[in-house]
Design a protein around this motif. Structure first.
Motif, short mmCIF file in Angstrom:
data_model
loop_
_atom_site.label_atom_id
_atom_site.label_comp_id
_atom_site.label_asym_id
_atom_site.label_seq_id
_atom_site.Cartn_x
_atom_site.Cartn_y
_atom_site.Cartn_z
N GLU A 94 0.80 -1.22 0.00
CA GLU A 94 0.00 0.00 0.00
C GLU A 94 0.84 1.27 0.00
OE1 GLU A 94 -3.13 0.05 -0.42
OE2 GLU A 94 -3.84 -1.96 0.10
N ASN A 95 2.04 1.20 0.55
CA ASN A 95 2.85 2.43 0.66
C ASN A 95 3.86 2.58 -0.48
OD1 ASN A 95 4.51 0.34 1.44
ND2 ASN A 95 5.46 1.44 3.15
N GLU A 96 3.77 1.71 -1.49
CA GLU A 96 4.65 1.84 -2.66
C GLU A 96 3.79 2.08 -3.89
OE1 GLU A 96 8.20 -0.40 -3.19
OE2 GLU A 96 8.03 -1.31 -1.20
N THR A 97 3.46 3.34 -4.09
CA THR A 97 2.56 3.71 -5.17
C THR A 97 3.17 4.84 -6.00
OG1 THR A 97 1.40 5.33 -3.80
CG2 THR A 97 0.53 3.08 -3.82
N PHE A 98 2.56 5.05 -7.16
CA PHE A 98 3.01 6.11 -8.06
C PHE A 98 1.78 6.77 -8.67
CE2 PHE A 98 4.05 7.69 -12.29
CZ PHE A 98 5.21 8.41 -12.07
N HIS A 99 1.78 8.10 -8.68
CA HIS A 99 0.72 8.83 -9.37
C HIS A 99 1.29 10.12 -9.93
CE1 HIS A 99 -2.83 11.59 -9.73
NE2 HIS A 99 -3.21 10.56 -10.44
N MET A 100 0.97 10.40 -11.18
CA MET A 100 1.50 11.61 -11.81
C MET A 100 0.60 12.04 -12.96
SD MET A 100 5.39 12.11 -13.18
CE MET A 100 6.10 13.73 -13.45
N ILE A 101 0.21 13.31 -12.95
CA ILE A 101 -0.47 13.92 -14.08
C ILE A 101 0.60 14.49 -15.00
CG2 ILE A 101 -2.04 15.79 -14.79
CD1 ILE A 101 -3.44 15.45 -12.08
N VAL A 102 0.40 14.35 -16.31
CA VAL A 102 1.40 14.83 -17.27
C VAL A 102 0.74 15.69 -18.34
CG1 VAL A 102 2.98 12.89 -16.94
CG2 VAL A 102 1.17 12.73 -18.68
N ASN A 103 1.57 16.48 -18.98
CA ASN A 103 1.12 17.32 -20.09
C ASN A 103 1.66 16.72 -21.38
OD1 ASN A 103 0.55 19.27 -21.97
ND2 ASN A 103 1.13 20.99 -20.66
N SER A 104 0.77 16.07 -22.12
CA SER A 104 1.15 15.44 -23.39
C SER A 104 0.92 16.35 -24.58
CB SER A 104 0.38 14.13 -23.59
OG SER A 104 0.67 13.21 -22.56
N GLY A 105 0.39 17.53 -24.33
CA GLY A 105 0.17 18.48 -25.42
C GLY A 105 -1.21 18.44 -26.02
N ALA A 106 -2.06 17.52 -25.56
CA ALA A 106 -3.41 17.40 -26.10
C ALA A 106 -4.40 18.08 -25.14
CB ALA A 106 -3.79 15.94 -26.28
N PRO A 107 -5.42 18.73 -25.67
CA PRO A 107 -6.43 19.36 -24.81
C PRO A 107 -7.26 18.32 -24.08
CG PRO A 107 -7.12 19.48 -27.10
CD PRO A 107 -5.71 18.95 -27.11
N VAL A 108 -7.80 18.71 -22.92
CA VAL A 108 -8.64 17.82 -22.13
C VAL A 108 -10.10 18.07 -22.50
CG1 VAL A 108 -9.29 17.07 -19.81
CG2 VAL A 108 -6.98 17.94 -20.24
N PRO A 109 -10.76 17.10 -23.13
CA PRO A 109 -12.18 17.29 -23.47
C PRO A 109 -13.02 17.45 -22.21
CG PRO A 109 -11.24 15.44 -24.68
CD PRO A 109 -10.24 15.81 -23.63
N PRO A 110 -14.08 18.23 -22.26
CA PRO A 110 -14.91 18.45 -21.07
C PRO A 110 -15.42 17.16 -20.44
CG PRO A 110 -15.47 20.04 -22.76
CD PRO A 110 -14.51 19.08 -23.39
N PHE A 111 -15.82 16.17 -21.26
CA PHE A 111 -16.37 14.95 -20.67
C PHE A 111 -15.29 14.14 -19.96
CE2 PHE A 111 -14.74 12.99 -24.50
CZ PHE A 111 -14.55 11.64 -24.19
#
Length: 246
Positions: A94-111
């Motif tokens: 449980e204490n060995e996790t990974f989470h990361m948001i990245v910018n790939s250059g594509a827009p995020v659709p509203p849905f």
């Protein structure tokens, strides 16, 4: 091909001297070049045959999930976030996790923003895709990968790796959906939500990469216990044989 102005002088000086790696570092930036070299190094020796003899109760895997801007990387959809957790045998670490948001250059659709909670503002402030891949690969190491409906995640990872590094994923990748289909052939719905429900695993934070990875990890752990209890497999190699008999 003519030499450009002085702004890329370091690149051309390095190239003329025969130091191609330095030339690339000058052109892309040292950090990016180091990330590229690391990612490429991680694609080596990930299918060593001796790993197949690893007992399932000792097998180290990384269970992961991706959130993406859509469902088809071939039509320009990109990775938004990585989530992963380590599992050893039947124990979720449980204490060995990974989470990361990245910018790939594509827009995020509203849905997608509504579904995942990842907004355009969050992506704009996030590190680039190359950095995310570097850190994700560092977390994985040489471990076997696990995902639910793994073809989707493999496709996006391969697209991202090729886009940034001109390599493909070489890690072994197992699919909890395929395991469920083998263990429970009578089941009609193999979606993650339904398998979690039928396994008695609480559904919390769906469509968040780390939450989904954690829930999938619990499924994997349950399936490893069930497969061994039924006598279907005791090693990774046995597991591949069991899955191939479907």
């Amino acid at each position: 091909m003519t030499e450009p102005g002085q702004s890329n002088g370091g690149f051309w000086r390095s190239l003329r001297s025969g130091n191609f790696n330095s030339a690339i570092a000058s052109m892309r930036g040292a950090q990016t070049a180091q990330q590229l070299a690391f990612i490429r190094s991680q694609m080596k020796d990930n299918r060593r045959p001796e790993v197949l003899g690893t007992p399932l109760d000792e097998l180290e895997v990384v269970v992961f999930d991706l959130e993406t801007t859509g469902f088809n990387h071939q039509h320009g959809d990109e990775i938004l976030s990585f989530g992963a957790t380590k599992v050893i045998g039947e124990q979720v670490i449980e204490n060995e996790t990974f989470h990361m948001i990245v910018n790939s250059g594509a827009p995020v659709p509203p849905f997608i923003a509504e579904l995942t909670g990842i907004t355009q503002h969050m992506v704009d402030a996030a590190p680039p895709l190359m950095e995310g891949l570097h850190d994700f690969m560092a977390f994985i190491g040489g471990r076997v990968l696990v995902a639910h409906a793994a073809a989707h995640d493999r496709g996006f990872l391969n697209a991202a790796l090729w886009k940034t590094s001109k390599v493909r994923l070489t890690h072994r990748l197992l699919d909890t959906m395929m395991l469920a289909q083998r263990l429970y052939p009578e089941q009609k719905d193999y979606s993650l939500d339904e398998l979690l429900r039928s396994s008695g695993i609480p559904v919390e934070g769906r469509h968040h990469a780390l939450s989904d990875a954690r829930m999938t990890a619990r499924l994997w752990a349950d399936y490893m216990q069930e497969i061994q209890a039924r006598g279907h497999a005791t090693t990774l190699g046995d597991l591949y044989v069991y899955l191939s008999e479907a």
